[in-house]
Design a protein around this motif. Structure first.
Motif, PDB file in Angstrom:
ATOM      1  N   ASN A  72       6.538  -7.459 -14.290  1.00  0.00           N
ATOM      2  CA  ASN A  72       6.890  -8.563 -13.384  1.00  0.00           C
ATOM      3  C   ASN A  72       8.029  -8.175 -12.443  1.00  0.00           C
ATOM      4  O   ASN A  72       8.911  -8.999 -12.141  1.00  0.00           O
ATOM      5  CB  ASN A  72       7.258  -9.822 -14.188  1.00  0.00           C
ATOM      6  N   SER A  73       8.022  -6.923 -11.994  1.00  0.00           N
ATOM      7  CA  SER A  73       9.031  -6.450 -11.045  1.00  0.00           C
ATOM      8  C   SER A  73       8.443  -6.432  -9.642  1.00  0.00           C
ATOM      9  O   SER A  73       7.216  -6.407  -9.449  1.00  0.00           O
ATOM     10  CB  SER A  73       9.517  -5.049 -11.430  1.00  0.00           C
ATOM     11  N   ALA A  74       9.330  -6.441  -8.666  1.00  0.00           N
ATOM     12  CA  ALA A  74       8.887  -6.461  -7.269  1.00  0.00           C
ATOM     13  C   ALA A  74       8.279  -5.111  -6.878  1.00  0.00           C
ATOM     14  O   ALA A  74       8.841  -4.058  -7.187  1.00  0.00           O
ATOM     15  CB  ALA A  74      10.063  -6.790  -6.359  1.00  0.00           C
ATOM     16  N   VAL A  75       7.146  -5.168  -6.190  1.00  0.00           N
ATOM     17  CA  VAL A  75       6.482  -3.965  -5.690  1.00  0.00           C
ATOM     18  C   VAL A  75       6.777  -3.852  -4.202  1.00  0.00           C
ATOM     19  O   VAL A  75       6.478  -4.786  -3.440  1.00  0.00           O
ATOM     20  CB  VAL A  75       4.959  -4.018  -5.927  1.00  0.00           C
ATOM     21  N   PRO A  76       7.390  -2.746  -3.748  1.00  0.00           N
ATOM     22  CA  PRO A  76       7.673  -2.614  -2.314  1.00  0.00           C
ATOM     23  C   PRO A  76       6.392  -2.712  -1.492  1.00  0.00           C
ATOM     24  O   PRO A  76       5.333  -2.214  -1.909  1.00  0.00           O
ATOM     25  CB  PRO A  76       8.303  -1.220  -2.208  1.00  0.00           C
ATOM     26  N   PRO A  77       6.446  -3.362  -0.332  1.00  0.00           N
ATOM     27  CA  PRO A  77       5.224  -3.488   0.486  1.00  0.00           C
ATOM     28  C   PRO A  77       4.621  -2.132   0.857  1.00  0.00           C
ATOM     29  O   PRO A  77       3.398  -1.982   0.904  1.00  0.00           O
ATOM     30  CB  PRO A  77       5.710  -4.248   1.728  1.00  0.00           C
ATOM     31  N   GLU A  78       5.495  -1.139   1.134  1.00  0.00           N
ATOM     32  CA  GLU A  78       4.965   0.177   1.494  1.00  0.00           C
ATOM     33  C   GLU A  78       4.163   0.788   0.351  1.00  0.00           C
ATOM     34  O   GLU A  78       3.135   1.437   0.568  1.00  0.00           O
ATOM     35  CB  GLU A  78       6.117   1.119   1.871  1.00  0.00           C
ATOM     36  N   LEU A  79       4.633   0.583  -0.889  1.00  0.00           N
ATOM     37  CA  LEU A  79       3.910   1.105  -2.040  1.00  0.00           C
ATOM     38  C   LEU A  79       2.629   0.321  -2.285  1.00  0.00           C
ATOM     39  O   LEU A  79       1.578   0.901  -2.595  1.00  0.00           O
ATOM     40  CB  LEU A  79       4.807   1.036  -3.286  1.00  0.00           C
ATOM     41  N   ALA A  80       2.690  -1.000  -2.153  1.00  0.00           N
ATOM     42  CA  ALA A  80       1.510  -1.822  -2.401  1.00  0.00           C
ATOM     43  C   ALA A  80       0.397  -1.532  -1.407  1.00  0.00           C
ATOM     44  O   ALA A  80      -0.795  -1.602  -1.751  1.00  0.00           O
ATOM     45  CB  ALA A  80       1.889  -3.299  -2.357  1.00  0.00           C
ATOM     46  N   ARG A  81       0.752  -1.207  -0.153  1.00  0.00           N
ATOM     47  CA  ARG A  81      -0.266  -0.978   0.876  1.00  0.00           C
ATOM     48  C   ARG A  81      -0.780   0.450   0.902  1.00  0.00           C
ATOM     49  O   ARG A  81      -1.819   0.726   1.493  1.00  0.00           O
ATOM     50  CB  ARG A  81       0.302  -1.331   2.254  1.00  0.00           C
TER      51      ARG A  81
ATOM     52  N   PRO B  13     -11.497   4.671   3.575  1.00  0.00           N
ATOM     53  CA  PRO B  13     -10.740   3.625   4.274  1.00  0.00           C
ATOM     54  C   PRO B  13     -11.266   3.400   5.677  1.00  0.00           C
ATOM     55  O   PRO B  13     -11.640   4.346   6.385  1.00  0.00           O
ATOM     56  CB  PRO B  13      -9.302   4.175   4.277  1.00  0.00           C
ATOM     57  N   ARG B  14     -11.314   2.135   6.056  1.00  0.00           N
ATOM     58  CA  ARG B  14     -11.772   1.797   7.399  1.00  0.00           C
ATOM     59  C   ARG B  14     -10.634   1.953   8.386  1.00  0.00           C
ATOM     60  O   ARG B  14      -9.471   2.069   8.043  1.00  0.00           O
ATOM     61  CB  ARG B  14     -12.297   0.361   7.421  1.00  0.00           C
ATOM     62  N   ARG B  15     -11.010   1.928   9.652  1.00  0.00           N
ATOM     63  CA  ARG B  15      -9.992   2.149  10.682  1.00  0.00           C
ATOM     64  C   ARG B  15      -8.973   1.019  10.733  1.00  0.00           C
ATOM     65  O   ARG B  15      -7.806   1.233  11.044  1.00  0.00           O
ATOM     66  CB  ARG B  15     -10.670   2.285  12.055  1.00  0.00           C
ATOM     67  N   ASN B  16      -9.458  -0.202  10.471  1.00  0.00           N
ATOM     68  CA  ASN B  16      -8.542  -1.341  10.580  1.00  0.00           C
ATOM     69  C   ASN B  16      -7.728  -1.569   9.326  1.00  0.00           C
ATOM     70  O   ASN B  16      -7.002  -2.548   9.227  1.00  0.00           O
ATOM     71  CB  ASN B  16      -9.322  -2.613  10.915  1.00  0.00           C
ATOM     72  N   ASP B  17      -7.898  -0.688   8.276  1.00  0.00           N
ATOM     73  CA  ASP B  17      -7.073  -0.814   7.074  1.00  0.00           C
ATOM     74  C   ASP B  17      -5.624  -0.516   7.401  1.00  0.00           C
ATOM     75  O   ASP B  17      -5.316   0.392   8.180  1.00  0.00           O
ATOM     76  CB  ASP B  17      -7.560   0.125   5.980  1.00  0.00           C
ATOM     77  N   THR B  18      -4.717  -1.251   6.787  1.00  0.00           N
ATOM     78  CA  THR B  18      -3.287  -1.051   7.033  1.00  0.00           C
ATOM     79  C   THR B  18      -2.787   0.084   6.161  1.00  0.00           C
ATOM     80  O   THR B  18      -2.905   0.039   4.950  1.00  0.00           O
ATOM     81  CB  THR B  18      -2.503  -2.328   6.714  1.00  0.00           C
ATOM     82  N   VAL B  19      -2.213   1.108   6.793  1.00  0.00           N
ATOM     83  CA  VAL B  19      -1.683   2.260   6.075  1.00  0.00           C
ATOM     84  C   VAL B  19      -0.234   2.431   6.468  1.00  0.00           C
ATOM     85  O   VAL B  19       0.122   2.327   7.648  1.00  0.00           O
ATOM     86  CB  VAL B  19      -2.491   3.541   6.381  1.00  0.00           C
ATOM     87  N   PHE B  20       0.610   2.696   5.479  1.00  0.00           N
ATOM     88  CA  PHE B  20       2.041   2.881   5.764  1.00  0.00           C
ATOM     89  C   PHE B  20       2.250   4.148   6.584  1.00  0.00           C
ATOM     90  O   PHE B  20       1.779   5.225   6.224  1.00  0.00           O
ATOM     91  CB  PHE B  20       2.820   2.980   4.455  1.00  0.00           C
ATOM     92  N   ALA B  21       2.926   3.997   7.705  1.00  0.00           N
ATOM     93  CA  ALA B  21       3.192   5.136   8.590  1.00  0.00           C
ATOM     94  C   ALA B  21       4.672   5.442   8.558  1.00  0.00           C
ATOM     95  O   ALA B  21       5.509   4.563   8.382  1.00  0.00           O
ATOM     96  CB  ALA B  21       2.753   4.808  10.022  1.00  0.00           C
ATOM     97  N   HIS B  22       4.976   6.714   8.761  1.00  0.00           N
ATOM     98  CA  HIS B  22       6.384   7.105   8.750  1.00  0.00           C
ATOM     99  C   HIS B  22       6.680   7.991   9.956  1.00  0.00           C
ATOM    100  O   HIS B  22       5.780   8.556  10.578  1.00  0.00           O
ATOM    101  CB  HIS B  22       6.723   7.850   7.457  1.00  0.00           C
TER     102      HIS B  22
END
Length: 694
Positions: free
Chosen positions: A660-669, A685-694
């Motif tokens: 029950n700990s918080a999952v960072p959005p970057e890790l979840a996505r 993965p489809r093109r419109n899938d959200t991927v964390f970019a850096h």
């Protein structure tokens, strides 16, 4: 004298080889002949010079006297010379004999040295062979995983085809119940004959229901159910249970206005008043679950634990007020000599859960004396790291000192000869790491001829560190005559000593299950909480960042410590030393702990961190268990995560969700957190899938 023709035609004799002593003897004799001839010539010259014409001619008698004197002198000289030669020969013989004795002694010493070198070489070759076998096994396992991954990548995983359910079947609901679906009728007599309420009937009872009769039937049904359970488990009815049942039957004949009141909580009841429902609620309250047969009741308090008075006094002096869930469940099993597999989180009190039954077992045996000390200890505890072994030793000594029981720790980094000497002096309990213990057994510093109690703490960690062959070697060195029968229905003789095996692990990987199947007999699996789940006492925080930002973020966290302490975990020994050096330059009180340190250096670092001389400890995973989140203490764990750590994204995300700990959005996505490493996603993965970019 000339040789005849026959002599010249005779065969020439073969040369005779003389020894050194014979050659010396011939040389002495030739020299003696030369000296004698020379003296004789000198005497003749002297006589001739004396016989001048003016001198009177010596008479024959004088000449005879002189010749006799000369012969006497020659005889005496020859006798002295012979005596000297004999003395020289005796001296030479003594010298040769001494030389031969020295050569024989040198040959014996060389043979002993050669045999010792051969033994050392054979031992080294055996060690290398074991290491090669282990590495080959690991390589083969990795190769199989790699081939399986490639196979799944190109051929796809075999998944069962889903059955297509029609919408009409999917949303259809049946309102009719069949008689076979009602399982409550088999449990209680009251459900088999439902009462039909009749108004104005029932001798004045409410709604025509005779509450007294219902209570009688309930007491009778409970008695029959208890009898069935006891008959199945082979347990006889205790006097206190019979008295409680009799009181219930007597109370069924009485009627009061509080018959419909709610029953008391289990914490308000005595032990003999506990019902099956109370025990079920008790296990749910402490998140205790069992797997096995003939399981005894857990203990609710130390007073109900059936430990000896000496152990209860030791528990009280140690400051243990209330037993932890793993202690409640495991101690009664250990007192019955049952094999136990305990699955509990770190810091749940596992050490006392196996130490107290172990001490109770040892008190039943004769004390260690000169007569039986050569047979080895009564109990062995194995742990994966030196630090955890020493912590178990401290906890064991805390209780054993009141019982007169001697505890010896055997870990690496210390003299194995001194440790072997301590064992030979006699001890009841040995706490060791698997590698050092198997070395002591192979070198005959220790034996386990009378060891019938073994504990494997952090078994999954020992397997991960490659100690499986050493653990199996230690278990095979114990006597097998006292193993429990494989048939679980066979009764155990309470007067006989059986081998008892405790295995504690935070997780249950296949290797640990394989070890348990081989060496444990009908074990009871005790699970506290969820296997592999992070402890609820530690708050988990995960921060996504770049590699270059780690040191700056670490400084910010350490600046918030104030009077608290922190452990910084890194992956390698080199990284630990490098980070500690940089933190020391910034003014932090820092020390290190890793496998490259000697045992003395480790103890100094831990003692300094414990006394807060250092407030920051940079360590590898040797401090991962046995040093964090223990004895109910709370804390905060912060994880620095980068995009190079994608192989742990999935497991880390699952752990955060379970705790029950918080999952960072970057890790979840991130795509790597959605699938287990080695598995193939159902679709790319489809093109419109959200991927964390850096």
């Amino acid at each position: 004298m000339k040789r005849s023709t026959d002599d010249s035609a005779a065969p020439i004799p073969k040369p005779v080889f003389l020894t050194k002593a014979q050659r010396e003897q011939q040389a002495i004799e030739r020299r003696h002949i030369q000296v004698t001839g020379h003296r004789r010539n000198q005497e003749e010259l002297l006589l001739s010079s004396n016989n001048r014409p003016s001198d009177p001619k010596p008479s024959d008698s004088d000449r005879r006297d002189r010749d006799s004197d000369r012969r006497d002198r020659d005889r005496d000289r020859d006798r002295d010379s012979y005596r000297d030669r004999e003395r020289d020969r005796d001296r030479d013989r003594d010298r040769d004999r001494d030389r031969e004795r020295d050569r024989e002694r040198d040959r014996d010493r060389d043979n002993r040295d050669r045999e010792r070198r051969n033994r050392d070489k054979e031992r080294e070759e055996e060690s290398k062979a074991r290491e090669r076998a282990r590495l080959e096994k690991l390589a083969e396992r990795e190769k199989e995983k790699e081939l399986e991954s490639i196979k799944e990548q190109y051929l796809g995983s075999k998944k069962p085809k889903k059955r297509v359910i029609k919408p009409s079947e999917k949303f259809r609901f049946s309102f009719d119940w069949e008689n076979t679906e009602d399982t409550s009728r088999d449990m209680n007599y009251l459900y088999q004959n439902p009462h039909e309420a009749q108004l104005l009937f029932g001798r004045g009872f409410r709604a025509g229901m005779d509450r007294r009769e219902q209570k009688k039937l309930a007491a009778k049904n409970e008695k029959e159910m208890r009898d069935q359970i006891r008959k199945k488990d082979g347990i006889e009815e205790k006097p206190e249970e019979a008295d409680a049942q009799r009181r219930k039957e007597e109370a069924a004949d009485m009627y009061d206005t509080f018959d419909m009141r709610v029953d008391r909580h289990w914490s308000e009841k005595k032990l003999e008043e506990m019902t099956e429902r109370d025990w079920r609620i008790f296990r749910e309250d402490y998140n205790i679950s069992y797997k096995g047969s003939k399981i005894p009741r857990p203990m609710r308090s130390w007073v109900e634990s059936k430990l000896s008075q000496e152990l209860l006094k030791a528990v009280e002096k140690a400051g243990y007020k209330t037993p932890s869930p793993i202690q409640m469940a495991a101690i009664p099993l250990g007192l019955q000599q049952r094999d136990v597999i305990g699955v509990a989180e770190t810091g749940s009190g596992k050490t006392a859960a196996f130490v107290l039954p172990m001490l109770s077992y040892i008190t039943r045996l004769p004390p260690i004396s000169e007569e039986n000390e050569a047979e080895g200890p009564y109990a062995v505890v194995m742990a994966p790291t030196r630090e955890l072994a020493q912590q178990i030793e401290d906890e064991t000594v805390k209780f054993a000192q009141y019982m007169g029981i001697k505890v010896v720790s055997i870990v690496g980094g210390q003299s194995i000869e001194e440790q072997g000497f301590k064992i030979r002096q006699g001890c009841e309990i040995v706490i060791a790491t698997p590698g050092r213990l198997i070395d002591c057994l192979e070198r005959r510093y220790a034996v386990l001829n009378q060891c019938n109690y073994v504990v494997l703490d952090e078994a999954d960690r020992m397997i991960d560190m490659g100690f499986e062959p050493q653990v199996m070697g230690v278990l095979d060195a114990m006597p097998s005559s006292n193993l429990k029968p494989e048939n679980e229905d066979e009764e155990l003789d309470e007067k006989r000593i059986y081998r008892t095996t405790y295995m504690f692990s935070a997780t249950m990987p296949p290797a640990v299950e394989r070890l348990a199947r081989k060496y444990l007999r009908n074990p009871v699996v005790v699970t506290i909480g969820t296997a592999g789940k992070a402890t609820d006492l530690i708050s988990q925080h995960v921060i996504m960042m770049k590699e270059s930002e780690k040191f700056y973020k670490l400084q910010r966290l350490l600046d918030e410590l104030n009077d608290k302490t922190a452990i910084v975990f890194v992956n390698t020994k080199k990284s630990a030393d490098f980070l500690a050096k940089n933190l020391d330059k910034e003014g932090y009180r820092v020390t290190t702990l890793h496998g490259g340190k000697s045992q003395e250096q480790r103890e100094i670092s831990l003692e300094g961190f414990r006394t807060k001389r250092y407030n920051v400890l940079v360590a590898t995973d040797v401090a991962g268990r046995g040093r964090t989140g223990r004895a109910g203490k709370t804390g905060v764990a912060t994880t620095f995560l980068t995009l190079q750590d994608t192989d742990v994204f999935y497991d880390l995300k699952q752990m955060l969700i379970q705790s029950n700990s918080a999952v960072p959005p970057e890790l979840a996505r991130h795509e790597a957190s959605k699938f287990k490493p080695g598995s193939i996603p159902d679709r790319p993965p489809r093109r419109n899938d959200t991927v964390f970019a850096h």
